[in-house]
Structures are given as C-alpha cells and as structure tokens.
Scaffold this motif. Structure first.
Motif, PDB file in Angstrom:
ATOM      1  N   PRO A 309      34.407  47.878  26.882  1.00  0.00           N
ATOM      2  CA  PRO A 309      33.528  48.947  26.215  1.00  0.00           C
ATOM      3  C   PRO A 309      34.353  49.365  24.894  1.00  0.00           C
ATOM      4  O   PRO A 309      33.902  49.825  23.799  1.00  0.00           O
ATOM      5  N   LEU A 310      35.689  49.497  25.048  1.00  0.00           N
ATOM      6  CA  LEU A 310      36.555  49.922  23.706  1.00  0.00           C
ATOM      7  C   LEU A 310      36.499  48.796  22.882  1.00  0.00           C
ATOM      8  O   LEU A 310      36.293  49.453  21.567  1.00  0.00           O
ATOM      9  N   ALA A 311      36.352  47.817  23.041  1.00  0.00           N
ATOM     10  CA  ALA A 311      36.352  46.638  22.055  1.00  0.00           C
ATOM     11  C   ALA A 311      35.044  46.744  21.176  1.00  0.00           C
ATOM     12  O   ALA A 311      34.941  46.646  20.091  1.00  0.00           O
ATOM     13  N   LYS A 312      33.873  46.973  21.939  1.00  0.00           N
ATOM     14  CA  LYS A 312      32.818  47.392  21.275  1.00  0.00           C
ATOM     15  C   LYS A 312      32.651  48.358  20.327  1.00  0.00           C
ATOM     16  O   LYS A 312      31.620  48.369  19.500  1.00  0.00           O
ATOM     17  N   VAL A 313      33.479  49.111  20.052  1.00  0.00           N
ATOM     18  CA  VAL A 313      33.467  50.375  19.216  1.00  0.00           C
ATOM     19  C   VAL A 313      34.683  50.245  18.436  1.00  0.00           C
ATOM     20  O   VAL A 313      35.052  51.194  17.748  1.00  0.00           O
ATOM     21  N   GLY A 314      35.138  49.156  18.249  1.00  0.00           N
ATOM     22  CA  GLY A 314      36.335  48.788  17.445  1.00  0.00           C
ATOM     23  C   GLY A 314      37.732  48.480  17.591  1.00  0.00           C
ATOM     24  O   GLY A 314      38.475  48.258  16.908  1.00  0.00           O
ATOM     25  N   LEU A 315      37.957  48.983  18.999  1.00  0.00           N
ATOM     26  CA  LEU A 315      39.533  48.829  19.360  1.00  0.00           C
ATOM     27  C   LEU A 315      39.986  47.347  19.531  1.00  0.00           C
ATOM     28  O   LEU A 315      38.996  46.535  20.049  1.00  0.00           O
ATOM     29  N   VAL A 316      40.997  46.785  18.923  1.00  0.00           N
ATOM     30  CA  VAL A 316      41.406  45.727  19.047  1.00  0.00           C
ATOM     31  C   VAL A 316      42.462  45.610  20.387  1.00  0.00           C
ATOM     32  O   VAL A 316      43.495  46.199  20.167  1.00  0.00           O
ATOM     33  N   ALA A 317      42.153  44.604  20.901  1.00  0.00           N
ATOM     34  CA  ALA A 317      42.888  44.724  22.421  1.00  0.00           C
ATOM     35  C   ALA A 317      44.264  44.169  22.057  1.00  0.00           C
ATOM     36  O   ALA A 317      44.700  43.490  21.178  1.00  0.00           O
ATOM     37  N   ASN A 318      45.209  44.809  22.952  1.00  0.00           N
ATOM     38  CA  ASN A 318      46.557  44.137  22.945  1.00  0.00           C
ATOM     39  C   ASN A 318      46.491  42.836  23.111  1.00  0.00           C
ATOM     40  O   ASN A 318      46.043  42.036  23.901  1.00  0.00           O
ATOM     41  N   PRO A 319      47.684  41.889  22.737  1.00  0.00           N
ATOM     42  CA  PRO A 319      48.112  40.871  23.262  1.00  0.00           C
ATOM     43  C   PRO A 319      48.378  40.650  24.751  1.00  0.00           C
ATOM     44  O   PRO A 319      48.701  41.689  25.214  1.00  0.00           O
ATOM     45  N   PRO A 320      47.820  39.573  25.218  1.00  0.00           N
ATOM     46  CA  PRO A 320      47.985  39.424  26.681  1.00  0.00           C
ATOM     47  C   PRO A 320      49.449  39.913  27.166  1.00  0.00           C
ATOM     48  O   PRO A 320      49.474  40.920  28.249  1.00  0.00           O
ATOM     49  N   GLU A 321      50.505  39.481  26.853  1.00  0.00           N
ATOM     50  CA  GLU A 321      51.727  39.920  27.472  1.00  0.00           C
ATOM     51  C   GLU A 321      51.720  41.564  27.284  1.00  0.00           C
ATOM     52  O   GLU A 321      52.359  42.264  28.032  1.00  0.00           O
ATOM     53  N   LYS A 322      51.393  42.223  26.209  1.00  0.00           N
ATOM     54  CA  LYS A 322      51.659  43.803  25.867  1.00  0.00           C
ATOM     55  C   LYS A 322      50.633  44.332  26.981  1.00  0.00           C
ATOM     56  O   LYS A 322      50.849  45.295  27.541  1.00  0.00           O
ATOM     57  N   MET A 323      49.588  43.822  27.222  1.00  0.00           N
ATOM     58  CA  MET A 323      48.465  44.300  27.845  1.00  0.00           C
ATOM     59  C   MET A 323      49.041  44.357  29.300  1.00  0.00           C
ATOM     60  O   MET A 323      48.531  45.365  30.224  1.00  0.00           O
ATOM     61  N   ALA A 324      49.647  43.207  29.634  1.00  0.00           N
ATOM     62  CA  ALA A 324      50.111  43.156  31.329  1.00  0.00           C
ATOM     63  C   ALA A 324      51.061  44.177  31.307  1.00  0.00           C
ATOM     64  O   ALA A 324      51.094  44.853  32.354  1.00  0.00           O
ATOM     65  N   GLU A 325      52.069  44.450  30.270  1.00  0.00           N
ATOM     66  CA  GLU A 325      53.106  45.507  30.562  1.00  0.00           C
ATOM     67  C   GLU A 325      52.374  47.024  30.454  1.00  0.00           C
ATOM     68  O   GLU A 325      53.016  47.833  31.032  1.00  0.00           O
ATOM     69  N   MET A 326      51.330  47.222  29.534  1.00  0.00           N
ATOM     70  CA  MET A 326      50.654  48.476  29.856  1.00  0.00           C
ATOM     71  C   MET A 326      49.907  48.394  31.081  1.00  0.00           C
ATOM     72  O   MET A 326      49.869  49.824  31.636  1.00  0.00           O
TER      73      MET A 326
END
Length: 342
Positions: A309-326
């Motif tokens: 849902p955040l991508a739908k309002v303009g957030l650019v998702a973290n790269p996969p490695e950073k997303m896993a870290e977060m």
C-alpha cells in the motif's frame, strides 16, 4: 490533489496524561512526529493499524519537519514525548548525542524506503536539464565564494531559458532541505572552483547557504503549497519529495537531473542523483509502556513492499538486501551506538 496539512490527527486524541510511571506509561495512544515527506506513508500505516487493531487507540501523526521531530523525540523519555520520529534524512551525530544527554538511550533506526528530491514545473512550464552545478549556481547565496549575480537562468549558461530564477522549496527545518543541501548543492559546489584555504565552517556555508533575495522562496512544511505555486506560474520550479510529483503528474512534469528523470525505477536504483532513504526512529524505552507499539511496527513491515500500500502512494521500496535487513531490525530493534555515526 488533496491538501496535506502540517498537522493532522488521525483520531480525536485525548490529551496526553501526566506521567504516572516509567517511560510512556500514562498515555494509551502511539505518537509519531517529524517529516512532512514521511507523513503520508506514516498516515497510511496508522490508518491500517487502526483498522487492524481496534482494541488500541488510533495513532497521532504530526508533520513538523525532520529536525523539529527529532528534537522533540530526543527531548526525553515519558508520556509527554513521542514514540517515533519520522525523518527524510538520517539522524545526525549531534542529535544522537542530545538524545543520550536527555536519557533517550535505546533508539532503533528503520529505513522504511526511498524517496527522491524532485525538481518539477507545471505541465506546460519551463523545462531545464538540471545538474547539481546549475542548481548550486542558481540558488547559492555566494556561489564559489563570490557574489550572487544571476537573475535569469541564462545568466548561468546562455543555453538555459532567459527567464527569472524563481524556485519554491522547503524550509530549513525540513529533511527535504537537508537532502537538497547534501545531494545537490554540496555536489554542485564541490564541482567548481572553491577558494583555497577555507575553513570547514566557511566551506559548508558557501556550499549550503541558500540565497535570500527572493529567487528561492520557502513554502513551509506543506509541499502541496509548492505544487499550487508552480502550477499557477509556468516559469517557476518547485522542489519537494518524489511522492508529491507522482501524485500530481496530471499537473506537473519532473525535470531531469544529469539527464536522468525522477522516476520510481531511477530512484530505486539510485541512478537519479537526488535519491535518498527515509527513516523512522523508535524509542525502545516506550516498548511495553505504550500499547500497540510493536504491532504498529509490524504494520510498517507489512506495508513497505514493492507491491504494498505504501508504494501506491509514492514510497519507493528498499532494495531487497536492505529490505531484509530492515525486516530483521523490526523484530530485534537494535540500538544505535556512536559507532554508527563514524
């Protein structure tokens, strides 16, 4: 386009109660303060949280700017201080030290996604292929230590439009302004002929101080006002977070930087020079004292995926490695240390 006021309460929150215990005890609802750029994403998370966990009070989200939000967050521990600071730039070492001096010793940093410093004009407005050097020479109070004499864009380069320089942008309290300085102005400054023998303080001033003669106009923490200004004047340029550009593409056009357009893919890959991370800081001393805080963090994690849902309002998702870290950081909530600021 919908207006985003500087302060919106997601629910009619009761007044914060005076402290009757440690940490956040005495207050029943989550409170987050800070960046106007992070605000729309935090708002979506808070609304999802309120629907998913009706047994908890609805969160209160305040958009007061990254610097002001972190200062309030770092003012102490207890029910009269926020649980979260939303920021469109990383916490500074000096802010971390202020937190520690005030007893805020357990802070977790969560990079929730990416955004971009977007330059835009109206759909039928001025078009310029910007570079950090062009922006710096147009907006610096004393470009390369000299007098600021540029009135028109063509004064910087004859190939640029023969139109007055008029840029609407964020105030000094905004994380977007900090990112503008770091990602664009400083880069443009360091590309040119700085005087020799400058002190670090003088160099920082020359590189980041913005002109105050009316060519750069601050529009407060409400980026929607910038959109309105440039929409009404085709010869002006606005500076704000990428999400505002994406939301208003029917009215605005993004301007290229080094020939690269401000798009989702270009920001996600850091190809666009103005790409930047967005953060949420967690006051771990309030975990357990403020009902629902852990669940609120879980909603962030469930919402920030590339198809979420955040991508739908303009957030650019973290790269996969950073997303896993977060994802892991949400669970373990590691505390920042001074070593993280080296």
């Amino acid at each position: 386009m919908h207006a985003r006021p500087a302060l919106i309460l997601l629910a009619a929150a009761s007044a914060l109660l005076s402290s009757c215990g440690d940490a956040g005890e005495g207050r029943t609802g989550i409170r987050a303060v800070g960046s106007s750029t992070v605000y729309p994403f935090a708002k979506v998370v808070a609304e999802t949280f309120a629907r998913s966990y009706p047994e908890y009070s609805s969160p209160v989200i305040e958009a007061i700017g990254s610097g002001a939000g972190i200062a309030l967050f770092c003012s102490g521990v207890g029910p009269d201080t926020p649980d979260f600071a939303n920021a469109s730039r990383r916490m500074k070492k000096s802010e971390f030290e202020t937190c520690a001096a005030n007893g805020v010793n357990a802070i977790t940093e969560i990079q929730v996604g990416l955004d971009g410093i977007a330059f835009a004009s109206s759909r039928d407005g001025i078009t310029i292929d910007l570079t950090p050097e062009i922006v710096y020479r147009a907006l610096a109070a004393n470009p390369y230590g000299g007098e600021q004499t540029a009135e028109n864009w063509s004064d910087i380069d004859p190939s640029l439009p023969d139109l007055p320089i008029l840029v609407y942008g964020p105030p000094s309290t905004s994380g977007t302004r900090d990112a503008l300085k770091e990602l664009v102005l400083t880069v443009g400054c360091e590309a040119g002929p700085l005087p020799e023998g400058l002190s670090e303080e003088d160099e920082d001033r020359i590189c980041t101080e913005v002109r105050a003669d009316g060519a750069f106009v601050e529009q407060g923490e409400q980026d929607n006002l910038i959109v309105q200004k440039i929409e009404s004047n085709p010869n002006t340029i606005g500076v704000f977070g990428y999400s505002y550009l994406e939301e208003n593409l029917d009215k605005l056009q993004g301007l290229t930087m080094n020939g690269v357009e401000p798009t989702y893919d270009n920001i996600a890959s850091f190809t666009y020079p103005g790409a930047r991370p967005l953060y949420v800081y967690v006051k771990n001393d309030h975990v357990g004292a403020i009902p629902g805080l852990v669940e609120y963090l879980q909603v962030w994690r469930e919402s920030w995926t590339a198809d979420g849902p955040l991508a739908k309002v303009g957030l650019v998702a973290n790269p996969p490695e950073k997303m896993a870290e977060m994802d892991a950081a949400i669970s373990s909530r590691p505390a920042l240390t001074t070593a993280d600021f080296q």
